[in-house]
Design a protein around this motif. Structure first.
Motif, mmCIF file in Angstrom:
data_model
loop_
_atom_site.group_PDB
_atom_site.id
_atom_site.type_symbol
_atom_site.label_atom_id
_atom_site.label_comp_id
_atom_site.label_asym_id
_atom_site.label_seq_id
_atom_site.Cartn_x
_atom_site.Cartn_y
_atom_site.Cartn_z
ATOM 1 N N GLN A 1 0.891 -1.177 0.068
ATOM 2 C CA GLN A 1 -0.035 -0.042 0.122
ATOM 3 C C GLN A 1 0.903 1.198 -0.004
ATOM 4 N N GLY A 2 0.366 2.430 -0.316
ATOM 5 C CA GLY A 2 1.021 3.624 -0.633
ATOM 6 C C GLY A 2 1.820 4.109 0.499
ATOM 7 N N GLU A 3 1.289 3.835 1.645
ATOM 8 C CA GLU A 3 2.253 4.442 2.768
ATOM 9 C C GLU A 3 3.280 3.647 3.195
ATOM 10 N N MET A 4 3.543 2.470 2.595
ATOM 11 C CA MET A 4 4.903 1.861 2.816
ATOM 12 C C MET A 4 5.823 2.624 1.940
ATOM 13 N N PRO A 5 7.435 2.566 2.418
ATOM 14 C CA PRO A 5 8.306 2.766 1.580
ATOM 15 C C PRO A 5 8.477 2.187 0.305
ATOM 16 N N ALA A 6 8.946 3.038 -0.556
ATOM 17 C CA ALA A 6 8.706 2.236 -1.960
ATOM 18 C C ALA A 6 9.780 0.950 -2.054
ATOM 19 N N ALA A 7 10.805 1.306 -1.323
ATOM 20 C CA ALA A 7 11.542 0.103 -1.552
ATOM 21 C C ALA A 7 11.143 -1.401 -1.086
ATOM 22 N N VAL A 8 10.448 -1.136 0.030
ATOM 23 C CA VAL A 8 9.754 -2.363 0.602
ATOM 24 C C VAL A 8 8.676 -2.795 -0.133
ATOM 25 N N ARG A 9 7.837 -1.764 -0.840
ATOM 26 C CA ARG A 9 6.587 -2.260 -1.558
ATOM 27 C C ARG A 9 7.306 -2.975 -2.833
ATOM 28 N N ALA A 10 8.414 -2.498 -3.544
ATOM 29 C CA ALA A 10 9.039 -2.991 -4.637
ATOM 30 C C ALA A 10 9.458 -4.754 -4.190
ATOM 31 N N GLY A 11 10.049 -4.904 -3.161
ATOM 32 C CA GLY A 11 10.492 -6.245 -2.623
ATOM 33 C C GLY A 11 9.177 -7.090 -2.221
ATOM 34 N N VAL A 12 7.955 -6.457 -1.861
ATOM 35 C CA VAL A 12 7.170 -7.335 -1.631
ATOM 36 C C VAL A 12 6.373 -7.751 -3.069
ATOM 37 N N PHE A 13 6.326 -6.877 -3.981
ATOM 38 C CA PHE A 13 5.665 -7.213 -5.226
ATOM 39 C C PHE A 13 6.418 -8.312 -5.993
ATOM 40 N N ARG A 14 7.852 -8.380 -5.899
ATOM 41 C CA ARG A 14 8.912 -9.179 -6.379
ATOM 42 C C ARG A 14 8.523 -10.562 -5.736
ATOM 43 N N SER A 15 8.135 -10.543 -4.548
ATOM 44 C CA SER A 15 8.025 -11.778 -3.895
ATOM 45 C C SER A 15 6.587 -12.370 -4.587
ATOM 46 N N PHE A 16 5.826 -11.623 -4.883
ATOM 47 C CA PHE A 16 4.464 -12.137 -5.343
ATOM 48 C C PHE A 16 4.721 -12.664 -6.880
ATOM 49 N N GLN A 17 5.647 -11.753 -7.688
ATOM 50 C CA GLN A 17 5.797 -12.193 -8.892
ATOM 51 C C GLN A 17 6.660 -13.409 -9.126
ATOM 52 N N LYS A 18 7.418 -13.769 -8.001
ATOM 53 C CA LYS A 18 8.086 -15.153 -8.117
ATOM 54 C C LYS A 18 7.410 -16.152 -7.449
ATOM 55 N N GLY A 19 6.329 -16.037 -6.957
ATOM 56 C CA GLY A 19 5.340 -17.261 -6.569
ATOM 57 C C GLY A 19 5.741 -17.468 -5.115
ATOM 58 N N LEU A 20 6.532 -16.564 -4.461
ATOM 59 C CA LEU A 20 6.781 -16.681 -2.988
ATOM 60 C C LEU A 20 5.422 -16.678 -1.992
ATOM 61 N N VAL A 21 4.681 -15.837 -2.569
ATOM 62 C CA VAL A 21 3.301 -15.713 -1.757
ATOM 63 C C VAL A 21 2.244 -15.682 -2.984
ATOM 64 N N ASN A 22 0.994 -16.227 -2.546
ATOM 65 C CA ASN A 22 -0.037 -16.270 -3.508
ATOM 66 C C ASN A 22 -1.380 -15.379 -3.417
ATOM 67 N N LEU B 1 -2.420 -8.594 -0.589
ATOM 68 C CA LEU B 1 -3.472 -7.670 -0.345
ATOM 69 C C LEU B 1 -2.998 -6.230 -0.435
ATOM 70 N N CYS B 2 -3.762 -5.355 -1.522
ATOM 71 C CA CYS B 2 -3.221 -3.888 -1.990
ATOM 72 C C CYS B 2 -4.219 -2.847 -2.088
ATOM 73 N N SER B 3 -3.619 -1.751 -2.032
ATOM 74 C CA SER B 3 -4.377 -0.477 -2.391
ATOM 75 C C SER B 3 -4.188 -0.226 -3.824
ATOM 76 N N ASP B 4 -4.861 0.712 -4.427
ATOM 77 C CA ASP B 4 -4.605 0.976 -5.895
ATOM 78 C C ASP B 4 -3.271 1.397 -6.426
ATOM 79 N N VAL B 5 -2.090 1.249 -5.765
ATOM 80 C CA VAL B 5 -1.013 1.546 -5.984
ATOM 81 C C VAL B 5 -0.657 0.352 -6.778
ATOM 82 N N ALA B 6 -1.145 -0.892 -6.501
ATOM 83 C CA ALA B 6 -0.767 -2.054 -7.531
ATOM 84 C C ALA B 6 -1.760 -2.249 -8.567
ATOM 85 N N SER B 7 -2.610 -1.341 -8.947
ATOM 86 C CA SER B 7 -3.799 -1.529 -10.010
ATOM 87 C C SER B 7 -3.185 -1.048 -11.179
ATOM 88 N N ARG B 8 -2.151 -0.249 -11.420
ATOM 89 C CA ARG B 8 -1.796 0.421 -12.491
ATOM 90 C C ARG B 8 -0.548 -0.035 -13.172
#
Length: 402
Positions: free
Chosen positions: A285-306, A309-316
């Motif tokens: 979500q948008g209040e998290m540091p950008a670097a943390v968001r990037a790491g979380v999203f990479r873990s989702f892309q790699k299949g480490l988590v299925n 949970l996200c705000s619209d920061v992940a919709s674009r």
């Protein structure tokens, strides 16, 4: 064109790419309006890389000082990293460089991106690019290309002031002939899945709006027919049990899930609830540091988590090809938000099909739900999504007519 497609499993261009790439190759400024998941990133990157490589190899530029040839402006660091990843796959074999300056980085880190000289392609968020401009790390008046990606977000009031400042420093061409030779001006590419009405007013301040070729896909503002849309009317206290059931069903099928909330606080609260229920997930979500968001999203892309949970920061614009289900835990506040969220499934290069499950709780959601549900049932475009730019700039359809 330089052979930059070999080995990347790209066989056939999408309809949007077929329509848009030839216009860009001829030097036109282009506004590309197309639904999510249709390959818009490659639509602009391929002509950019082709032209810049040609300039690097040309005798007339051989003695010129190194410069950044293209700036790609995006609204989030996650999207910046994603565009960089795609660009580097094509640029590295050609000896071209790609760098990112994004939100959450201090001035020192931004300047470090230019320590080895100006990159051929710079991917940047608005605030970070302005910091780089103030320190003369990049010159917008020397560009061959300026790309505005996810334009509906960047033309939103929260970014519009910064975008205006950046455009004011960019020498945008008004006709194709101005994009050639040592005194060239920047070719403009504006990309989005939806467009606010003020796009034309802003662009008119930096270029001849009549010269902007508008390419619109046939399915713009349509809900994808291969994505199932379900609207579930539930009481607020029943949303969590319904979500848990949907996640359990998705888990049995091995599907990755995106769960959207309207507020960062809701993302956090829902995360705590799922933790208590023993449901593995990640949050962005948008209040998290950008670097943390990037790491979380990479873990989702790699299949480490299925479950994400996200705000619209992940919709674009983010590459969510793994996702098979989108759950609107909070119903989106606009049709544009719904289109972007729904576009996270059924994307080009991803699994075929997908589903969107939307919880409808509040009376004020009903009118919006009815409009979206009717469009889904009739397979028609969503109402109230037409943009002023589509009426004020020349249009080109799939047959190339204008």
């Amino acid at each position: 064109m330089v052979d930059i497609l070999s080995g990347d499993n790209i066989i056939y261009p999408t309809s949007v790419q077929l329509q848009t790439i030839p216009k860009l190759m001829r030097g036109h400024n282009v506004l590309c309006a197309a639904e999510t998941g249709t390959g818009k990133t490659l639509t602009y990157l391929l002509p950019v890389i082709h032209r810049l490589k040609g300039e690097l190899d040309a005798d007339e530029f051989r003695d010129a000082a190194p410069r950044t040839g293209c700036v790609v402006l995006v609204p989030s660091r996650e999207l910046a990293e994603q565009v960089k990843y795609v660009a580097k796959a094509f640029c590295d074999p050609l000896g071209m460089t790609v760098k990112v300056v994004g939100g959450g980085k201090g001035v020192g880190n931004i300047m470090l991106a230019f320590a080895g000289g100006p990159p051929d392609i710079l991917v940047a968020t608005p605030g970070a690019l302005l910091k780089a401009l103030r320190r003369r790390c990049v010159a917008m008046d020397e560009l061959s290309f300026f790309v505005v990606d996810e334009a509906d977000t960047l033309f939103d009031p929260s970014f519009a002031g910064m975008l205006g400042d950046i455009l004011a420093q960019t020498h945008v061409a008004s006709k194709p002939s101005e994009t050639q030779g040592p005194g060239r001006r920047a070719q403009l590419m504006v990309v989005g899945a939806t467009f606010p009405g003020g796009v034309g007013d802003v662009l008119a301040q930096v270029t001849d709006l009549g010269s902007v070729v508008t390419v619109t896909s046939k399915m713009l503002h349509f809900l994808m027919p291969h994505v199932k849309q379900t609207f579930l009317k539930v009481r607020g206290e029943d949303k969590l049990p319904e979500l848990r059931q949907a996640l359990e069903t998705a888990e049995r099928g091995g599907s990755a899930v995106l769960v959207f909330c309207n507020r960062a606080s809701t993302v956090n609260w829902l995360g705590y609830m799922l933790e208590d229920l023993g449901v593995a997930h990640a949050r962005i979500q948008g209040e998290m540091p950008a670097a943390v968001r990037a790491g979380v999203f990479r873990s989702f892309q790699k299949g480490l988590v299925n479950v994400l949970l996200c705000s619209d920061v992940a919709s674009r614009g983010l590459d969510t090809c793994r996702a098979r289900l989108v759950v609107n835990y909070d119903f989106p506040e606009s049709q544009a938000d719904y289109i972007h969220r729904a576009g996270r499934v059924g994307r080009a290069g991803g699994e075929v099909g997908g589903a969107v499950l939307s919880f409808v709780t509040h009376p004020w959601d009903v009118e919006l739900v009815q409009a979206i549900e009717t469009a889904a049932r009739r397979r028609s475009s969503l109402p109230s999504m037409e943009s002023a730019i589509r009426r004020s700039a020349p249009q080109e359809g799939a047959d190339g007519s204008s």
